[in-house]
Design a protein around this motif. Structure first.
Motif, PDB file in Angstrom:
ATOM      1  N   PHE A 243       0.841  -1.094   0.009  1.00 21.27           N
ATOM      2  CA  PHE A 243       0.044   0.064   0.096  1.00 21.27           C
ATOM      3  C   PHE A 243       0.908   1.239   0.086  1.00 21.27           C
ATOM      4  O   PHE A 243       0.511   2.310  -0.855  1.00 21.27           O
ATOM      5  CB  PHE A 243      -0.960  -0.258   1.170  1.00 21.27           C
ATOM      6  N   TYR A 244       1.795   1.167   0.608  1.00 20.04           N
ATOM      7  CA  TYR A 244       2.764   2.472   0.773  1.00 20.04           C
ATOM      8  C   TYR A 244       3.972   2.443   0.212  1.00 20.04           C
ATOM      9  O   TYR A 244       4.470   3.116  -0.828  1.00 20.04           O
ATOM     10  CB  TYR A 244       3.368   2.576   2.298  1.00 20.04           C
ATOM     11  N   ALA A 245       4.688   0.977  -0.153  1.00 24.11           N
ATOM     12  CA  ALA A 245       5.956   0.936  -0.844  1.00 24.11           C
ATOM     13  C   ALA A 245       5.617   1.038  -2.185  1.00 24.11           C
ATOM     14  O   ALA A 245       6.766   1.310  -2.974  1.00 24.11           O
ATOM     15  CB  ALA A 245       6.826  -0.622  -0.221  1.00 24.11           C
ATOM     16  N   GLY A 246       4.497   0.639  -2.744  1.00 26.35           N
ATOM     17  CA  GLY A 246       4.085   0.670  -4.115  1.00 26.35           C
ATOM     18  C   GLY A 246       3.834   1.885  -4.800  1.00 26.35           C
ATOM     19  O   GLY A 246       3.406   1.982  -5.749  1.00 26.35           O
ATOM     20  N   ARG A 247       4.020   2.951  -4.008  1.00 29.56           N
ATOM     21  CA  ARG A 247       3.606   4.301  -4.473  1.00 29.56           C
ATOM     22  C   ARG A 247       5.013   5.246  -4.498  1.00 29.56           C
ATOM     23  O   ARG A 247       5.933   4.980  -3.855  1.00 29.56           O
ATOM     24  CB  ARG A 247       2.515   4.984  -3.566  1.00 29.56           C
ATOM     25  N   THR A 248       4.974   6.128  -5.206  1.00 28.30           N
ATOM     26  CA  THR A 248       6.094   7.062  -5.347  1.00 28.30           C
ATOM     27  C   THR A 248       6.123   8.379  -4.026  1.00 28.30           C
ATOM     28  O   THR A 248       5.933   9.340  -4.313  1.00 28.30           O
ATOM     29  CB  THR A 248       6.138   7.745  -6.697  1.00 28.30           C
ATOM     30  N   LEU A 249       6.336   7.557  -3.070  1.00 30.72           N
ATOM     31  CA  LEU A 249       6.223   8.614  -1.632  1.00 30.72           C
ATOM     32  C   LEU A 249       7.787   8.702  -1.307  1.00 30.72           C
ATOM     33  O   LEU A 249       8.654   7.621  -1.567  1.00 30.72           O
ATOM     34  CB  LEU A 249       5.537   7.965  -0.756  1.00 30.72           C
ATOM     35  N   PRO A 250       8.111   9.531  -0.426  1.00 36.64           N
ATOM     36  CA  PRO A 250       9.491   9.762   0.107  1.00 36.64           C
ATOM     37  C   PRO A 250       9.479   8.715   1.099  1.00 36.64           C
ATOM     38  O   PRO A 250       8.660   8.013   1.752  1.00 36.64           O
ATOM     39  CB  PRO A 250       9.477  11.139   0.880  1.00 36.64           C
ATOM     40  N   ARG A 251      10.719   8.045   1.114  1.00 39.90           N
ATOM     41  CA  ARG A 251      10.921   6.748   1.860  1.00 39.90           C
ATOM     42  C   ARG A 251      10.620   7.231   3.422  1.00 39.90           C
ATOM     43  O   ARG A 251      10.219   6.294   4.171  1.00 39.90           O
ATOM     44  CB  ARG A 251      12.443   6.364   1.778  1.00 39.90           C
ATOM     45  N   SER A 252      10.859   8.368   3.771  1.00 39.01           N
ATOM     46  CA  SER A 252      10.778   8.440   5.316  1.00 39.01           C
ATOM     47  C   SER A 252       9.069   8.550   5.724  1.00 39.01           C
ATOM     48  O   SER A 252       8.564   7.990   6.631  1.00 39.01           O
ATOM     49  CB  SER A 252      11.209  10.074   5.415  1.00 39.01           C
ATOM     50  N   ILE A 253       8.119   8.866   4.676  1.00 37.27           N
ATOM     51  CA  ILE A 253       6.891   8.871   4.664  1.00 37.27           C
ATOM     52  C   ILE A 253       6.616   7.267   4.958  1.00 37.27           C
ATOM     53  O   ILE A 253       5.373   6.924   5.342  1.00 37.27           O
ATOM     54  CB  ILE A 253       6.036   9.702   3.756  1.00 37.27           C
ATOM     55  N   ILE A 254       6.875   6.711   3.868  1.00 41.45           N
ATOM     56  CA  ILE A 254       6.688   5.264   3.827  1.00 41.45           C
ATOM     57  C   ILE A 254       6.938   4.499   5.030  1.00 41.45           C
ATOM     58  O   ILE A 254       5.874   3.760   5.719  1.00 41.45           O
ATOM     59  CB  ILE A 254       7.543   4.523   2.740  1.00 41.45           C
ATOM     60  N   LYS A 255       8.015   4.590   5.599  1.00 36.82           N
ATOM     61  CA  LYS A 255       8.641   3.920   6.877  1.00 36.82           C
ATOM     62  C   LYS A 255       7.749   4.413   7.978  1.00 36.82           C
ATOM     63  O   LYS A 255       7.326   3.581   8.849  1.00 36.82           O
ATOM     64  CB  LYS A 255      10.046   4.232   7.019  1.00 36.82           C
ATOM     65  N   ALA A 256       7.493   5.583   8.079  1.00 38.66           N
ATOM     66  CA  ALA A 256       6.851   6.338   9.602  1.00 38.66           C
ATOM     67  C   ALA A 256       5.443   5.804   9.330  1.00 38.66           C
ATOM     68  O   ALA A 256       4.911   5.474  10.444  1.00 38.66           O
ATOM     69  CB  ALA A 256       7.009   7.634   9.309  1.00 38.66           C
TER      70      ALA A 256
ATOM     71  N   ASP B 177      17.243   4.566  -3.440  1.00 41.26           N
ATOM     72  CA  ASP B 177      15.986   4.347  -3.441  1.00 41.26           C
ATOM     73  C   ASP B 177      15.733   2.915  -4.274  1.00 41.26           C
ATOM     74  O   ASP B 177      14.864   2.234  -3.644  1.00 41.26           O
ATOM     75  CB  ASP B 177      15.056   5.416  -4.127  1.00 41.26           C
ATOM     76  N   PRO B 178      16.171   2.620  -5.374  1.00 37.36           N
ATOM     77  CA  PRO B 178      15.925   1.369  -6.200  1.00 37.36           C
ATOM     78  C   PRO B 178      16.322   0.486  -5.280  1.00 37.36           C
ATOM     79  O   PRO B 178      15.873  -0.675  -5.315  1.00 37.36           O
ATOM     80  CB  PRO B 178      16.614   1.715  -7.470  1.00 37.36           C
ATOM     81  N   ALA B 179      17.572   0.463  -4.688  1.00 39.38           N
ATOM     82  CA  ALA B 179      18.252  -0.617  -3.991  1.00 39.38           C
ATOM     83  C   ALA B 179      17.239  -1.064  -2.667  1.00 39.38           C
ATOM     84  O   ALA B 179      17.099  -2.367  -2.251  1.00 39.38           O
ATOM     85  CB  ALA B 179      19.582  -0.383  -3.404  1.00 39.38           C
ATOM     86  N   TRP B 180      16.754   0.128  -2.187  1.00 44.31           N
ATOM     87  CA  TRP B 180      15.917   0.010  -0.965  1.00 44.31           C
ATOM     88  C   TRP B 180      14.562  -0.686  -1.428  1.00 44.31           C
ATOM     89  O   TRP B 180      14.264  -1.696  -0.559  1.00 44.31           O
ATOM     90  CB  TRP B 180      15.446   1.386  -0.345  1.00 44.31           C
ATOM     91  N   ARG B 181      14.047  -0.575  -2.416  1.00 46.67           N
ATOM     92  CA  ARG B 181      12.741  -1.121  -2.976  1.00 46.67           C
ATOM     93  C   ARG B 181      13.148  -2.549  -3.541  1.00 46.67           C
ATOM     94  O   ARG B 181      12.310  -3.431  -3.064  1.00 46.67           O
ATOM     95  CB  ARG B 181      12.138  -0.369  -4.244  1.00 46.67           C
ATOM     96  N   ILE B 182      14.140  -2.849  -3.820  1.00 46.91           N
ATOM     97  CA  ILE B 182      14.514  -4.454  -4.388  1.00 46.91           C
ATOM     98  C   ILE B 182      14.640  -4.974  -2.993  1.00 46.91           C
ATOM     99  O   ILE B 182      14.117  -6.443  -2.656  1.00 46.91           O
ATOM    100  CB  ILE B 182      15.908  -4.472  -4.878  1.00 46.91           C
ATOM    101  N   THR B 183      15.220  -4.347  -1.956  1.00 44.05           N
ATOM    102  CA  THR B 183      15.370  -5.065  -0.493  1.00 44.05           C
ATOM    103  C   THR B 183      14.070  -5.372   0.092  1.00 44.05           C
ATOM    104  O   THR B 183      13.616  -6.467   0.389  1.00 44.05           O
ATOM    105  CB  THR B 183      16.050  -4.243   0.437  1.00 44.05           C
ATOM    106  N   VAL B 184      13.091  -4.441  -0.092  1.00 44.90           N
ATOM    107  CA  VAL B 184      11.620  -4.747   0.326  1.00 44.90           C
ATOM    108  C   VAL B 184      10.948  -5.833  -0.321  1.00 44.90           C
ATOM    109  O   VAL B 184      10.369  -6.578   0.128  1.00 44.90           O
ATOM    110  CB  VAL B 184      11.041  -3.437   0.300  1.00 44.90           C
ATOM    111  N   GLY B 185      11.323  -5.836  -1.577  1.00 44.34           N
ATOM    112  CA  GLY B 185      10.769  -7.027  -2.465  1.00 44.34           C
ATOM    113  C   GLY B 185      11.208  -8.098  -2.070  1.00 44.34           C
ATOM    114  O   GLY B 185      10.753  -9.368  -1.869  1.00 44.34           O
ATOM    115  N   LEU B 186      12.533  -8.271  -1.657  1.00 42.59           N
ATOM    116  CA  LEU B 186      13.288  -9.712  -1.383  1.00 42.59           C
ATOM    117  C   LEU B 186      12.827 -10.044  -0.064  1.00 42.59           C
ATOM    118  O   LEU B 186      12.567 -11.459   0.273  1.00 42.59           O
ATOM    119  CB  LEU B 186      14.776  -9.429  -1.220  1.00 42.59           C
ATOM    120  N   VAL B 187      12.388  -9.042   0.857  1.00 44.75           N
ATOM    121  CA  VAL B 187      11.953  -9.559   2.269  1.00 44.75           C
ATOM    122  C   VAL B 187      10.534  -9.992   2.217  1.00 44.75           C
ATOM    123  O   VAL B 187      10.367 -11.268   2.673  1.00 44.75           O
ATOM    124  CB  VAL B 187      12.010  -8.420   3.327  1.00 44.75           C
TER     125      VAL B 187
END
Length: 247
Positions: free
Chosen positions: A157-170, A224-234
Motif C-alpha cells: 500500500f505504501y512502498a508501491g507508491r512514489t512517496l518519500p522513503r521517510s513517509i513510507i517507513k513512518a 531508493d531502487p536498492a531499498w525497494r529491491i530489498t523490500v521485495g526480497l523480504v
C-alpha cells in the motif's frame, strides 16, 4: 533448565539473536520484524507466546520513535490503524474457529499477494481511495489477530507508491505500533497474556533498539531502487517461508 521468568537459556539465546536480526530489517526497510521474528521465536516458544512477545517488542520500539512516526506518517495510516484496532479481535476469533492448515493457507496467500503487489509498477503519490484504504486496514487487522503479522497488506500500500522513503517507513511503523497495541489488548482481554512475556520483552529491547538503529543507518546510505529491491526480497522470502510451512 529455566533461568529467567520461566524461559530456558536456549529460548533466550534464540530470541535475542532473532530480535537483533529482525530489528535490523525493520530499520532498513520499515517493516519485517514480525514477519521474520514470529516464525523464529515459534521454534523455541509456543506460537501464541511468540506472537505476543513480538507484539510487545513492536509496541516498545514503536514507542521510542512515536514523535517521528506521528510527524512523518501519512494521514491514511491513522485510518488503517483505527480499522486494525477494530478487526484484530475478529482475527483472533476467526483463528479459534479454523484449523491450523486453513490459517496457514490464508497467511501464505496474503504473503504471496503482497510480494506480487510490490512487483507492480509504482503508483503516484496520491493516496488510494477509501475502499482500498479500508480494505488494507481490515485485512491488516485480521492478519494481526491471525498471526501477529500486520505487514503483508500494508507494505505494498505504501512502498508501491512514489512517496518519500521517510513517509513510507513512518506510516508503516505507526500502523504496526497500533497493531501491536491491539494485539496485546486482545490477548489481555482473552486472559492469555503472561506478565513474564513483558519482562522477557524488556530484556530483549536493547537488542531490538541496536538492530533497528543499525538498519536505519544502513538504509540512509542505500539508493531508493536498492531499498525497494530489498523490500521485495523480504516480502518474497516471507511468502516462500509461508508456503514452506504450509507444505
Amino acid at each position: 533448565m529455566e533461568i529467567f521468568a520461566g524461559f530456558t537459556a536456549v529460548q533466550i539465546a534464540v530470541a535475542l539473536v532473532a530480535a537483533l536480526g529482525s530489528a535490523f530489517i525493520r530499520g532498513l526497510t520499515g517493516f519485517g520484524m514480525a514477519i521474520l521474528l514470529v516464525p523464529v521465536l515459534a521454534l523455541a516458544l509456543p506460537p501464541v507466546e511468540a506472537v505476543l512477545l513480538t507484539n510487545a517488542l513492536a509496541l516498545m520500539i514503536g514507542a521510542t520513535e512515536i514523535r517521528s512516526l506521528v510527524r512523518d506518517a501519512e494521514r491514511s495510516a491513522w485510518v488503517i490503524g483505527a480499522l486494525v484496532v477494530v478487526t484484530t479481535p475478529i482475527g483472533l476469533y476467526a483463528l479459534s474457529l479454523t484449523g491450523k492448515d486453513a490459517a496457514r493457507l490464508v497467511i501464505a496467500l496474503i504473503a504471496l499477494s503482497a510480494f506480487v503487489a510490490i512487483l507492480l509498477p509504482k503508483r503516484g503519490e496520491g493516496a488510494p481511495g477509501r475502499l482500498a484504504t479500508g480494505g488494507v486496514g481490515v485485512l491488516s487487522g485480521l492478519m494481526t489477530g491471525y498471526a501477529g503479522m500486520p505487514g503483508p497488506p500494508v507494505v505494498p500500500f505504501y512502498a508501491g507508491r512514489t512517496l518519500p522513503r521517510s513517509i513510507i517507513k513512518a506510516s508503516m511503523q505507526l500502523i504496526f505500533t497500533i497493531a501491536a497495541s491491539a494485539g496485546l489488548a486482545s490477548a489481555l482481554w482473552l486472559g492469555i497474556l503472561r506478565w513474564q512475556l513483558l519482562v522477557f520483552a524488556l530484556v530483549m529491547l536493547p537488542m531490538v533498539i541496536a538492530g533497528n538503529r543499525l538498519g536505519a543507518r544502513v538504509s540512509g546510505r542505500v539508493s531508493d531502487p536498492a531499498w525497494r529491491i530489498t523490500v521485495g526480497l523480504v516480502l518474497g522470502g516471507a511468502a516462500l517461508a509461508a508456503f514452506v510451512r504450509l507444505v
